[in-house]
Design an enzyme around this catalytic site. Structure first.
Site, PDB file in Angstrom:
ATOM      1  N   HIS B  42       0.824  -1.208   0.000  1.00 37.19           N
ATOM      2  CA  HIS B  42       0.000   0.000   0.000  1.00 37.19           C
ATOM      3  C   HIS B  42       0.860   1.260   0.000  1.00 37.19           C
ATOM      4  O   HIS B  42       0.538   2.240  -0.668  1.00 37.19           O
ATOM      5  CB  HIS B  42      -0.915  -0.024   1.227  1.00 37.19           C
ATOM      6  CG  HIS B  42      -1.880   1.102   1.285  1.00 37.19           C
ATOM      7  ND1 HIS B  42      -3.155   1.011   0.777  1.00 37.19           N
ATOM      8  CD2 HIS B  42      -1.764   2.348   1.782  1.00 37.19           C
ATOM      9  CE1 HIS B  42      -3.779   2.151   0.954  1.00 37.19           C
ATOM     10  NE2 HIS B  42      -2.968   2.984   1.563  1.00 37.19           N
ATOM     11  N   TYR B  45       4.523   0.351  -2.909  1.00 34.13           N
ATOM     12  CA  TYR B  45       4.355  -0.101  -4.295  1.00 34.13           C
ATOM     13  C   TYR B  45       5.484  -1.055  -4.707  1.00 34.13           C
ATOM     14  O   TYR B  45       5.949  -1.035  -5.840  1.00 34.13           O
ATOM     15  CB  TYR B  45       4.305   1.098  -5.254  1.00 34.13           C
ATOM     16  CG  TYR B  45       3.132   1.997  -5.008  1.00 34.13           C
ATOM     17  CD1 TYR B  45       1.890   1.706  -5.577  1.00 34.13           C
ATOM     18  CD2 TYR B  45       3.235   3.110  -4.195  1.00 34.13           C
ATOM     19  CE1 TYR B  45       0.787   2.513  -5.336  1.00 34.13           C
ATOM     20  CE2 TYR B  45       2.138   3.920  -3.952  1.00 34.13           C
ATOM     21  CZ  TYR B  45       0.933   3.622  -4.520  1.00 34.13           C
ATOM     22  OH  TYR B  45      -0.154   4.421  -4.281  1.00 34.13           O
ATOM     23  N   HIS B  88     -10.617   1.785  -1.283  1.00 33.39           N
ATOM     24  CA  HIS B  88     -10.827   1.427   0.115  1.00 33.39           C
ATOM     25  C   HIS B  88     -11.564   0.089   0.164  1.00 33.39           C
ATOM     26  O   HIS B  88     -12.552  -0.071   0.868  1.00 33.39           O
ATOM     27  CB  HIS B  88     -11.590   2.530   0.861  1.00 33.39           C
ATOM     28  CG  HIS B  88     -10.859   3.002   2.084  1.00 33.39           C
ATOM     29  ND1 HIS B  88     -11.479   3.418   3.227  1.00 33.39           N
ATOM     30  CD2 HIS B  88      -9.546   3.093   2.338  1.00 33.39           C
ATOM     31  CE1 HIS B  88     -10.568   3.760   4.117  1.00 33.39           C
ATOM     32  NE2 HIS B  88      -9.390   3.579   3.605  1.00 33.39           N
ATOM     33  N   GLN B 233     -11.727   2.155  10.954  1.00 30.92           N
ATOM     34  CA  GLN B 233     -11.828   3.460  11.596  1.00 30.92           C
ATOM     35  C   GLN B 233     -13.203   4.064  11.354  1.00 30.92           C
ATOM     36  O   GLN B 233     -13.849   3.749  10.381  1.00 30.92           O
ATOM     37  CB  GLN B 233     -10.777   4.411  11.032  1.00 30.92           C
ATOM     38  CG  GLN B 233      -9.393   3.853  10.986  1.00 30.92           C
ATOM     39  CD  GLN B 233      -8.962   3.584   9.574  1.00 30.92           C
ATOM     40  OE1 GLN B 233      -9.217   4.372   8.683  1.00 30.92           O
ATOM     41  NE2 GLN B 233      -8.307   2.457   9.353  1.00 30.92           N
TER      42      GLN B 233
END
Lengths: 95, 735
Positions: B42, B45, B88, B233
């Site tokens: 993430h 890369y 996401h 979250q």
């Protein structure tokens, strides 16, 4: 079958941000209550259920909390269970 | 002991050896945790970098390419656009509402970090078939999460796309895109410049949420994923709105030397990336970080992914002014450290040094892998599929209605009516069209945006599919009359360490790179999301392209619906499409196969140029691109949008099946409406381009009528009936 009253309290998990709680805490501060902290806001639910034993009632409430009443990914819950004596048989009037 | 720890944190033995080599000693738990999140796919890369280098990133219009929080494109008159797309997927698979909401929050921060005021949100979503209760839960939650965050923060959600396919059943895709406008001369940078400057953390307090979120996103999903709950979250859009206004005010007053949002990998990522970009270092005092919970360890503070936080670097004489701004907006403001010139991140907690390492170790020195790739066995097999095995429908009208009722083609109104797409009152074309179009206040200009990607095509042929993703996105903004300028992307794939997945990735990026070069639309940034798998089953390889287009004159924008009865209907591009990978083939025959024709990139560039010129000279009254569902679907969509019927007569070329003619899909095909008064001008213009075109018929009445030459109609249905088949599909699936 005994009737049981379940009182369920749901709050965000401790590690999860509670935006509503934060906003209320700030608002209280703005009103002069600056000694207030850790405001958490949740919801309260109550329901009646019929079960043979307290153990069975408990496992049902537990299951309902997991599957529908709460979002176990981000919420915690607590509940109280009390036997209730009913004068009339509720829910059995066959309407 | 730490040998087991590094594995637990997702670092391989070789990576741990590299860490030992770099550090010259064993890292402590905090340092190891920082490596683990920064060396996750993430942030680093590491598996995609080599391949991504083939994407074009330069052009006269590009002010800032990949590497910062968002790319920036010049749009003239001293203005620029910052835009980016991000995935996401993993958080949304676990907690759809908050996962999608914090995805929106993250991408919005990426845009205002650059100093741009966000003006539009788009999204690209993929789910499994809607009849599964779990899919319904994810779908409803994601849409509500996007609506909840976007509507509250007051940024319009103006467009996007949604697809349903079994390939996404366990692993939905939630890709969100944001665009903002800023003065071209005032780009804020995510750099820790100027040793001695103060490092300031602003926004929300830091809690224990989202620890190791990025490591989590860099693994496949399985049955135990739901137990990894702290990775989710909760977002607070109202807090972010305050943060947005405060940051923009501080940037406008030129009070910040550097600014970066805290997203994946939290403080670790922001401190190391800002330092590494500027070649500087930082001293950070963790006990000065405002925490939501007591007794948070250095490890937890450095890795927390609490939302709505930003890291600023401010020259000391400006601190007071910056503090005033943030206090006025009711936000936390804490000076947590200092910029240094030695390239080191030195972390202190309660007066004790708890970690020290070079910022470059986490960023520049992250490993880069060249992974093995292998052609998957399905590839040749599906390519050589014999289309003659697919029976032609007896009743074409029935087939047509069934196709329109496929959730992939049906109206997406159920989704977008939950989004506020008019807030800020700059939306000239909202959801439901080919592209979203926004007005830029104070100018005559308009911006067009689209988000596109067809995973089915990419699965069948990653190279052609990658091209098609770019072509389709460009065609959508071109159809609105805009000139395609640049792209951002989200590359959603399975586990890259599996050679067949890496093969898909490599070829898809190659196709995208070629299409971007041919169209002159460089890549300004984006994101890679690997490990989109459930229990070993990968999703379709799904690159999603977010396109930015510019309309010099907003009054020349074109919409997809017919404008007037008696307007002529012309088709630009090939008459017949191909059944390969088509929605018709899948929805009606349950077949996913075929060999799509190689797109003609030169023709695509001509077509987009023509559409821009035709819009500017107002010789067309409408334009609608042909995509999923082919010609007939496009005709119906233009009729729904315009409220007019259409009467069409088609030639029937030899060797072309009727279903290919009516439902086949292909690139560089657009339907345009032309008024009788402008028909000569239109013909003069189209003849000056090397494009195939033909007159199909005219806008007329309240029926959809299609015939082959002068024969009896193949399709003769009232618009009302056709619309009924298409309109309520998604809400019916959810009841």
């Amino acid at each position: 079958m005994t009737a049981w009253k379940a009182e369920i309290q749901v709050t965000y998990k401790k590690s999860v941000l509670d935006p509503q709680g934060v906003a209320v805490e700030k608002a209280l501060g703005a009103l002069g209550y600056d000694h207030v902290e850790k405001v958490r806001i949740g919801k309260y639910m109550e329901l009646l259920l019929h079960a043979e034993s307290e153990e069975k009632a408990r496992s049902q409430v537990e299951e309902m909390c997991q599957r529908l009443l709460t979002n176990p990914v981000i919420e915690d819950y607590e509940y109280r269970l009390q036997p209730v004596s009913l004068e009339r048989g509720t829910g059995q009037t066959g309407s | 002991m730490s040998e087991q720890l590094h594995q637990k944190m997702g670092l391989s033995d070789q990576e741990y050896a590299l860490i030992l080599h770099l550090m010259g000693r064993e890292p402590n738990e905090l340092e190891l945790g920082m490596f683990s999140v920064m060396w996750s796919e993430h942030c680093s890369y590491k598996c995609s970098k080599k391949v991504l280098q083939s994407l074009p990133t330069e052009g006269d219009q590009i002010l800032l390419g990949p590497g910062e929080n968002a790319g920036i494109v010049d749009i003239g008159e001293g203005l620029a656009v910052a835009f980016k797309m991000e995935s996401h997927n993993h958080p949304s698979a676990i907690e759809p509402y908050q996962g999608a909401a914090t995805g929106v929050g993250g991408i919005v921060r990426d845009i205002f970090t650059m100093g741009a005021r966000p003006i539009a949100l788009l999204n690209s979503l993929r789910f499994g078939p809607l009849h599964y209760p779990r899919v319904q839960y994810l779908f409803e939650g994601v849409v509500a999460g996007i609506a909840g965050y976007g509507n509250c923060i007051g940024i319009p959600t103006v467009g996007g796309e949604t697809w349903f396919d079994p390939a996404y059943q366990g692993n939905p895709l939630v890709n969100v895109m944001c665009a903002g406008v800023l003065p071209a001369s005032r780009i804020a940078r995510g750099q820790a410049r100027g040793p001695g400057n103060t490092v300031i953390l602003v926004g929300a307090r830091t809690g224990r949420d989202g620890l190791h979120g990025v490591t989590f996103a860099s693994e496949g999903l399985d049955e135990t994923s739901e137990a990894q709950r702290p990775a989710v979250q909760v977002g607070d859009p109202f807090m972010e709105k305050l943060l947005l206004e405060a940051c923009l005010e501080a940037i406008e007053k030129e009070l910040v030397a550097g600014i970066q949002d805290l997203g994946g990998a939290g403080l670790t990522c922001a401190t190391s990336e800002m330092s590494s970009r500027a070649g500087s270092g930082m001293i950070i005092h963790l006990d000065r970080v405002p925490c939501r919970e007591e007794d948070m360890s250095p490890y937890e503070i450095m890795l927390s992914e609490s939302q709505e936080r930003m890291l600023l670097v401010v020259e000391n004489e400006n601190i007071k002014a910056v503090q005033d701004i943030f206090t006025r907006w009711g936000l936390e403001f804490s000076a947590i450290g200092q910029v240094t010139g030695d390239g080191l991140l030195q972390i202190y907690h309660r007066g004790e040094k708890v970690g020290e390492l070079a910022a470059d170790f986490l960023c520049e020195n992250a490993p880069v892998y060249d992974l093995p790739d292998q052609e998957p066995p399905y590839y040749q097999k599906l390519k050589s599929y014999d289309m003659q095995a697919v029976p032609q429908p007896d009743d074409l009208e029935e087939a047509f209605l069934e196709l329109l009722a496929s959730p992939n083609i049906a109206s997406k109104q159920w989704i977008y009516r939950q989004y506020d797409y008019m807030v800020r009152t700059c939306t000239a074309q909202g959801p439901g069209g080919d592209a979203a179009v926004l007005r830029i206040r104070g100018t005559a200009k308009g911006l067009a945006f689209s988000a596109d990607g067809n995973g089915r095509y990419v699965y069948l042929d990653p190279y052609k599919g990658g091209m098609i993703a770019v072509l389709e996105a460009a065609r959508n903004v071109a159809a609105a009359g805009a000139k395609p300028l640049a792209i951002t992307n989200c590359l959603n794939f399975g586990n890259p360490t599996r050679p067949q997945i890496y093969w898909q990735f490599k070829h898809a990026v190659k196709g995208m790179a070629e299409a971007c070069r041919a169209l002159g639309t460089p890549v300004t940034g984006g994101n890679v999301s690997f490990y989109n798998e459930t229990s070993g089953e990968a999703i379709f390889p799904t690159p999603v392209v977010g396109m930015l287009g510019l309309l010099e004159n907003l009054s020349c924008q074109v919409q997809k619906g017919w404008r007037r009865a008696s307007d002529r209907v012309y088709l630009l591009g090939d008459l017949a499409g191909s059944l390969a990978g088509s929605e018709y083939l899948y929805a009606l025959h349950g077949v996913l196969a075929g060999d799509m024709p190689l797109p003609d990139l030169e023709r695509a560039a001509f077509l987009h140029q023509f559409l821009g010129e035709a819009a500017a000279s107002k010789v067309i009254t409408s334009a609608h691109d042909l995509s999923d569902g082919g010609l007939l679907t496009a005709l119906a969509e233009a009729s729904f949008a315009g409220g007019f019927g259409v009467e069409i007569s088609l030639p029937h070329p030899e060797n072309v099946r009727l279903d290919e003619l009516l439902f086949g899909e292909g690139q560089s095909r657009v339907l345009v409406g032309v008024s009788l008064e402008k028909e000569r001008d239109f013909l003069t213009l189209i003849r000056s381009y090397q494009l195939p075109w033909q007159l199909l018929g005219e806008v007329k009445g309240e029926k959809l009528t299609v015939r082959i030459q002068e024969e009896e109609p193949l399709i003769d249905l009232s618009l009302e009936r056709v619309k009924a088949a298409w309109e309520e599909v998604i809400s019916c699936c959810l009841d």
